[in-house]
Structures are given as structure tokens and as C-alpha cells.
Design an enzyme around this catalytic site. Structure first.
Site, PDB file in Angstrom:
ATOM      1  N   HIS A  23       0.859  -1.200   0.000  1.00  0.00           N
ATOM      2  CA  HIS A  23       0.000   0.000   0.000  1.00  0.00           C
ATOM      3  C   HIS A  23       0.894   1.249   0.000  1.00  0.00           C
ATOM      4  CE1 HIS A  23      -3.730  -2.165   1.881  1.00  0.00           C
ATOM      5  NE2 HIS A  23      -3.726  -2.257   0.575  1.00  0.00           N
ATOM      6  N   HIS A  79     -11.588  -9.535  -5.997  1.00  0.00           N
ATOM      7  CA  HIS A  79     -11.235  -8.208  -5.487  1.00  0.00           C
ATOM      8  C   HIS A  79     -10.384  -7.500  -6.539  1.00  0.00           C
ATOM      9  CE1 HIS A  79      -9.993  -5.057  -2.864  1.00  0.00           C
ATOM     10  NE2 HIS A  79      -8.923  -5.626  -2.336  1.00  0.00           N
ATOM     11  N   GLU A  81      -8.355  -4.883  -6.271  1.00  0.00           N
ATOM     12  CA  GLU A  81      -7.110  -4.193  -5.927  1.00  0.00           C
ATOM     13  C   GLU A  81      -5.952  -4.789  -6.733  1.00  0.00           C
ATOM     14  OE1 GLU A  81      -6.477  -3.677  -1.717  1.00  0.00           O
ATOM     15  OE2 GLU A  81      -4.979  -2.105  -2.067  1.00  0.00           O
ATOM     16  N   ASP A  83      -3.011  -5.765  -6.383  1.00  0.00           N
ATOM     17  CA  ASP A  83      -2.187  -6.925  -5.997  1.00  0.00           C
ATOM     18  C   ASP A  83      -2.841  -8.243  -6.407  1.00  0.00           C
ATOM     19  OD1 ASP A  83      -4.000  -6.005  -4.010  1.00  0.00           O
ATOM     20  OD2 ASP A  83      -3.076  -7.269  -2.493  1.00  0.00           O
ATOM     21  N   HIS A 145     -12.003  -5.698   2.317  1.00  0.00           N
ATOM     22  CA  HIS A 145     -11.916  -4.358   2.869  1.00  0.00           C
ATOM     23  C   HIS A 145     -12.216  -3.255   1.864  1.00  0.00           C
ATOM     24  CE1 HIS A 145      -7.677  -3.331   1.345  1.00  0.00           C
ATOM     25  NE2 HIS A 145      -8.024  -4.451   0.761  1.00  0.00           N
ATOM     26  N   ASP A 164      -8.678 -11.251   0.579  1.00  0.00           N
ATOM     27  CA  ASP A 164      -7.849 -10.639   1.635  1.00  0.00           C
ATOM     28  C   ASP A 164      -8.210 -11.145   3.042  1.00  0.00           C
ATOM     29  OD1 ASP A 164      -6.214  -8.989   0.066  1.00  0.00           O
ATOM     30  OD2 ASP A 164      -7.681  -7.369   0.056  1.00  0.00           O
ATOM     31  N   TYR A 192      -2.117  -7.921  10.364  1.00  0.00           N
ATOM     32  CA  TYR A 192      -2.963  -7.704   9.191  1.00  0.00           C
ATOM     33  C   TYR A 192      -4.352  -7.240   9.632  1.00  0.00           C
ATOM     34  CZ  TYR A 192      -4.735  -9.106   4.510  1.00  0.00           C
ATOM     35  OH  TYR A 192      -5.279  -9.135   3.246  1.00  0.00           O
ATOM     36  N   HIS A 225      -3.467 -13.900   0.433  1.00  0.00           N
ATOM     37  CA  HIS A 225      -2.127 -13.573   0.948  1.00  0.00           C
ATOM     38  C   HIS A 225      -1.742 -14.581   2.031  1.00  0.00           C
ATOM     39  CE1 HIS A 225      -1.968  -9.686  -1.046  1.00  0.00           C
ATOM     40  NE2 HIS A 225      -3.093  -9.310  -0.465  1.00  0.00           N
TER      41      HIS A 225
HETATM   42 FE1  FEO Z   1      -7.121  -5.490  -0.876  1.00  0.00          FE
HETATM   43 FE2  FEO Z   1      -4.675  -7.871  -1.143  1.00  0.00          FE
HETATM   44  O1  FEO Z   1      -5.736  -6.439  -1.714  1.00  0.00           O
END
Ligand code: FEO
Length: 395
Positions: A23, A79, A81, A83, A145, A164, A192, A225
């Protein structure tokens, strides 16, 4: 290289051993991370999520070694995002017509990120995709999130692909929760949660209750992750319920920044005072300028009370404490007591500013704080000890 999870599911993600910041510079990843992507081979072939863009070519090349890309029937984007979606542009150049299943917010976010008109199929909670012997069931997880986040559940194999949620920034080639160092895993999982999910705790509780109400058997939680929870996967669900419930341990965290050690000496004297009243409480001291900010947030998350200290500088507070207070306000800790302290030379605004910022962050400030002129002498140190004793009694 793919790693077989079950007969039908293969991990095709990337272990990023080098990553130390996530991030932007907002989250430290001392132990790297993984971007988990999963290939399901049933009668239909499904790819769940991809990896971060710097690894896009490696990801697509490895995927080609695993399967002819033209055999992929569906892509699931849990998701948007980057990543997890970062390899989509490269992948979609090869298979542009393959439908991408995602939430309505996911389609909006993917379009806004990549400006491509891919074949989006939007799904909502309860929608299912028949893939042969098994089905995929979609569960929206808004604000866990991001607004687009969702889970995908695979029947038969009983795997919850949670993206996530339940993840950890933890690079490991051991793949599973029962094989890795348990202390490392716990540390990364709670960090996390503390840093990323605390703002959404009420939603975490409701979402878990909702998922549990479906009575779906869960043999594995395959996150995006870190490791896959296969040994008693309910343990991380139980932890999330605990963490989401204004979690605290018998701990007080004292965080300060100091120009010439006077505020540090105050912190140590306050800690001594607290311990003289409550021998069982864990007191941890951190210099905000020297200790990793996300590790401090994790310690604050575990605490029932927080003390913030800063010297007065330029009629204000020191920048490391200001940064942390901004983070605390955004994270929105609940049910934590607080107070401020600091040394000053002439104008002495720091304690007042810290106190106001702690209140703005909705912490329960129990007193007006303590400030000491220049470097505390023995009388000043005793005032700090007494402040600590009184603070311990107040909480
Ligand atoms: Fe909210 Fe691992 O991205």
C-alpha cells in the site's frame, strides 16, 4: 510453478519474498507476502484472482506451463485491488473473451483501473456457477476491505476462497497453516487484522455470522495472501470474531517521541508507576520515530490503554507521533483509555495537542495529561511515577 492443493485445485500464485512495503509505504511487510491465485480444473476450468502487476509476465508464463490458456472458461475476480488484478491486462490480451465474474463494484473498479471493456459478469451473494461436479457460490463481502470484495466458495472440495480476509503478509513455501512457524503466523495475522481490518470490525462480525448461517462445510480457507488454512480453519474465524469484538489484552502501550530524552525518561517513569500498581499488566514502550508504525498499531490494537508522549517542538508535537495519531483516527480503535505526556522548554503545547488528537480519535482520555519543564529532576520523575500509578488506578 503450480502447487497442487487438491485433485481439482492448483495454486498458481507468486511468493514475493522481497516485499517490504505494501500500500505504498503504509504497511510494512517484514516477512514478504504472497499473491495467491488458484486454478480449478473441473468440467470447466476456472482461474481465481491473479497477482500484482510486476509479476504479471512471470504469472502468465507459468500459467501457460500449467494449462493452455484457451482452456480457461471463467475468471473470478474476488477483489479488484492491483495486488490481485495486476496480471489481468496481460492475461486478457491472450484470452480477451473469457468472462470475468466479479461483484458489481468489482466491475466498476476494474474498469476504472484498467479502462478495458472486458466481458464482465456481475454476481451477488447466493449466485452460483456450475463448473461440473462442483459449484462455485459467490458471497459479497463489501468493505472487507473494499466495496467490491467478495468470497467464492467451492462445493465438494469445501474451499472458501476468501481473498484478503483471513490473510497475512507472510511469504512461505510451506503453503499451509499447520506447517509454518505458529508464532510468525499469529504475528502476521493479527498485524494484518489490526492495520487493515479494524476499521471494518462490525462488518467482519456480521459477515462471519452470515457465512456461518449458510452452514457450508469449510475444509480450507484459501486466502489471497499468505498460507492456506487447512488445519482447523475455524481457528482463524474464531480469532476474527474475537479481534472484531473490540479486542484487548491486559496491556498498556506507551508511545512517544523525544528530542533530548526528557520525554523518554518521563515514559519510563510512568511505566514504573503503572507497574507498581498492577504487576500483571504488560507495559510496552516504543519510540514512534524508531519503531515500525504498523508494529506499533498492532501493539496498540492489543492494548486496553494507550499513552502518547511528545516533546513540544515549534508549538506542536513531533512528526512521528502526529503520523501515528492520524493512523489511529482512521483506524478507529474502540474501548481504549488514553492520556498524554511530554516535556517542554517554554510554550509547552504538546500535551494539549496530543490530548485533543486522542479525543478526536475517539479514545477515552482519562485526564488532562502531564507535562514537565525541560528535563525532569527527581521530583519531576516522581510526578511521572504518580501519574502512572493514578493512570493504572483509573483504568
Ligand atoms: Fe485489498 Fe490484497 O488487496
Amino acid at each position: 510453478m503450480g502447487i497442487k492443493i487438491t485433485d481439482k485445485v492448483t495454486w498458481v500464485g507468486k511468493i514475493d519474498w522481497e516485499l517490504r512495503r505494501f500500500h505504498g509505504d503504509e504497511y510494512s511487510t517484514h516477512r514478504g507476502t504472497t499473491y495467491n491465485s488458484y486454478l480449478i480444473r473441473d468440467e470447466k476450468t476456472v482461474l481465481i484472482d491473479t497477482v500484482w502487476e510486476p509479476f504479471a509476465k512471470e504469472f502468465v508464463d507459468n500459467l501457460k506451463k500449467e494449462i493452455d490458456l484457451n482452456e480457461i472458461d471463467y475468471i473470478i475476480s474476488n477483489h479488484a485491488e492491483v495486488d490481485h488484478s495486476g496480471a489481468l491486462p496481460l492475461l486478457m490480451k491472450e484470452i480477451p473473451h473469457v468472462p470475468i465474474y466479479c461483484s458489481a463494484n468489482g466491475a466498476k473498479a476494474l474498469k476504472a483501473h484498467y479502462h478495458e471493456d472486458w466481458n464482465f459478469v456481475t454476481v451477488k451473494t447466493g449466485d452460483e456457477l456450475d463448473i461440473g461436479e462442483n459449484r462455485l457460490i459467490f458471497i459479497e463481502a463489501r468493505m472487507l476491505h473494499w466495496p467490491d470484495s467478495m468470497f467464492t466458495y467451492m462445493t465438494g472440495e469445501n474451499i472458501l476462497f476468501s481473498n484478503d480476509a483471513f490473510g497475512q503478509h507472510y511469504a512461505s513455501d510451506l503453503m499451509y497453516n499447520d506447517l509454518v512457524d505458529q508464532a510468525e503466523l499469529y504475528q502476521e495475522a493479527i498485524k494484518y487484522y489490526a492495520n487493515i481490518l479494524t476499521p471494518f470490525s462490525p462488518l467482519v462480525t456480521n459477515k462471519i455470522k452470515e457465512v456461518l448461517s449458510f452452514n457450508l462445510p469449510v475444509d480450507m480457507i484459501a486466502t489471497s495472501h499468505g498460507i492456506i488454512w487447512r488445519d482447523n480453519p475455524a481457528q482463524i474465524i474464531e480469532k476474527y470474531l474475537e479481534w472484531a469484538d473490540d479486542y484487548q489484552e491486559n496491556q498498556i502501550t506507551i508511545v512517544y517521541d523525544t528530542m533530548w530524552n526528557a520525554t523518554r525518561r518521563m515514559a519510563e517513569a510512568i511505566a514504573e508507576g503503572i507497574k507498581s500498581v498492577d504487576k500483571d499488566v504488560t507495559v510496552k514502550l516504543y519510540n514512534a520515530a524508531k519503531k515500525d508504525k504498523n508494529d506499533i498499531i498492532t501493539e496498540m490494537f492489543k492494548s486496553k490503554a494507550i499513552l502518547m508522549g511528545s516533546s513540544t517542538v515549534n508549538k506542536s508535537i513531533m512528526s512521528a507521533t502526529a503520523g501515528l495519531l492520524g493512523m489511529i483516527k482512521g483506524i478507529g480503535f474502540k474501548n481504549k483509555k488514553a492520556a498524554a505526556f511530554g516535556s517542554y522548554g517554554w510554550s509547552g503545547e504538546s500535551v494539549g495537542i496530543l490530548t485533543e488528537k486522542l479525543k478526536e480519535a475517539k479514545l477515552d482520555v482519562v485526564n488532562e495529561g502531564i507535562r514537565i519543564l525541560w528535563n525532569p529532576d527527581e521530583e519531576g520523575m516522581e510526578k511521572c511515577r504518580e501519574f502512572g500509578r493514578e493512570f493504572a488506578r483509573q483504568i
